[in-house]
Design an enzyme around this catalytic site. Structure first.
Site, mmCIF file in Angstrom:
data_model
loop_
_atom_site.group_PDB
_atom_site.id
_atom_site.type_symbol
_atom_site.label_atom_id
_atom_site.label_comp_id
_atom_site.label_asym_id
_atom_site.label_seq_id
_atom_site.Cartn_x
_atom_site.Cartn_y
_atom_site.Cartn_z
ATOM 1 N N LYS A 26 0.844 -1.204 0.000
ATOM 2 C CA LYS A 26 0.000 0.000 0.000
ATOM 3 C C LYS A 26 0.879 1.254 0.000
ATOM 4 O O LYS A 26 0.604 2.208 -0.735
ATOM 5 C CB LYS A 26 -0.941 -0.019 1.224
ATOM 6 C CG LYS A 26 -2.052 -1.061 1.077
ATOM 7 C CD LYS A 26 -2.845 -1.321 2.352
ATOM 8 C CE LYS A 26 -3.840 -2.461 2.112
ATOM 9 N NZ LYS A 26 -4.641 -2.823 3.294
ATOM 10 N N GLN B 21 -4.877 -1.848 9.418
ATOM 11 C CA GLN B 21 -4.734 -3.149 8.757
ATOM 12 C C GLN B 21 -5.275 -4.256 9.659
ATOM 13 O O GLN B 21 -4.924 -4.337 10.836
ATOM 14 C CB GLN B 21 -3.256 -3.397 8.420
ATOM 15 C CG GLN B 21 -3.006 -4.648 7.607
ATOM 16 C CD GLN B 21 -3.579 -4.580 6.192
ATOM 17 O OE1 GLN B 21 -3.672 -3.516 5.599
ATOM 18 N NE2 GLN B 21 -3.979 -5.712 5.665
ATOM 19 N N ASP C 59 -11.257 2.391 3.915
ATOM 20 C CA ASP C 59 -11.649 0.986 3.742
ATOM 21 C C ASP C 59 -13.165 0.877 3.569
ATOM 22 O O ASP C 59 -13.676 -0.158 3.146
ATOM 23 C CB ASP C 59 -11.260 0.170 4.982
ATOM 24 C CG ASP C 59 -9.914 -0.518 4.861
ATOM 25 O OD1 ASP C 59 -9.552 -0.909 3.743
ATOM 26 O OD2 ASP C 59 -9.243 -0.671 5.898
#
Ligand code: GUN
Length: 284
Positions: free
Chosen positions: A51, A95, A118
């Protein structure tokens, strides 16, 4: 069978993001993504590195917060709150998985919905359901981009999703419903699963079992999207779809690796620049 190439389509998305980043930078905003990783899960480390690398590629600033596995829920919450209040940070991503002593829901719900790149926050989940979302969960949004790029029509099609997670299965179903598909959501306990999947014009598989979908479960000419990230009996990377047999029946098929996974990261970049734009407009 036409291979749906995640490398080409994700590059197409990244080029669009690069243009948007340039545009917002000219307006005085530097899009910035904060990535939080707790503990030392090897797969998570790989994803986070990827990422950050992609942020560099598209011109998005990235901040990494690597916290020890012993971090308390209060400490993690305090970091999220600090980032929520930091105007120079536009996207916040924690994460997953996070260590078991921390309540994942509490953390995800603490991320400001407008920084929730997200799109896991209930507010964003609600927008997905209503069909007016700006931030969409990255994997389902990436799959929609793949279908669009390949010119796959959704309206009037039978769409079957295997998997009902909040991250992939459920939002995927919503996006397909909003696009006019007739959608069935299955799971590992579904009765006569093969009968259901054989009805699918578009089949999205996110069940997390290596080579679970075999040719007998696929209709001739179906579009098959494989969200799996598994290992086969020899330890090689593979998906939830038995590629070698299904390729003889599908009209379009995504490979693993080189398919959906690449789209997920590209859509995270798109969400970050979208979040930066939303926050800039609010400021003006
Ligand atoms: N872990 C596995 N997939 C994801 C994802 O899409 N987002 C986050 N934050 N963690 C993950």
């Amino acid at each position: 069978m036409k291979l749906i190439d995640g490398k080409i389509i994700s590059e197409h998305i990244k080029q669009q993001v690069i243009a948007q980043v340039k545009d917002v930078k000219e307006k005085g905003v530097e899009p910035c993504l904060a990535v939080i990783i707790v503990g030392d899960d090897f797969a998570s480390r790989t994803y986070v590195n990827n990422k950050k690398k992609t942020c560099d590629y598209v011109g998005i600033k990235s901040l990494e917060f690597a916290l020890p596995a012993e971090t308390t829920q209060e400490e993690l919450l305090a970091l999220v709150e600090k980032l929520n209040g930091d105007e120079s940070v536009h996207g916040i991503l924690c994460q997953l998985p996070i260590p078991k002593h921390i309540d994942e829901k509490v953390i995800l719900n603490a991320i400001s919905p407008e920084k929730d790149v997200d799109a896991f926050h209930p507010v964003n989940a609600g927008h997905i359901m209503i069909g007016d979302s700006l931030l969409k969960p990255c994997t389902p949004a990436g799959i929609m981009e793949m279908l669009k790029y390949e010119g796959v029509e959704i309206e009037g099609k039978n769409c079957v999703v295997i998997g009902r997670s909040n991250i992939v299965g459920k939002p995927m179903a919503m996006l397909l419903i909003n696009a006019g598909g007739t959608v069935t959501v299955c799971n590992s306990k579904t009765k006569n699963l093969a009968e259901v999947t054989r009805n699918a014009d578009i089949l999205v598989v996110a069940i997390g079992k290596a080579k679970f979908v075999t040719a007998d479960m696929v209709k001739e000419g179906a579009v098959v999207i494989d969200v799996g990230m598994d290992r086969d009996e020899n330890g090689n990377r593979c998906g939830d779809v038995d590629f070698d047999s299904v390729k003889e029946k599908a009209s379009h098929l995504t490979p693993v690796p080189g398919g959906v996974g690449l789209m997920t990261v590209a859509m995270l970049m798109q969400n970050t620049v979208t979040a930066a734009k939303m926050q800039k407009i609010k400021e003006d």
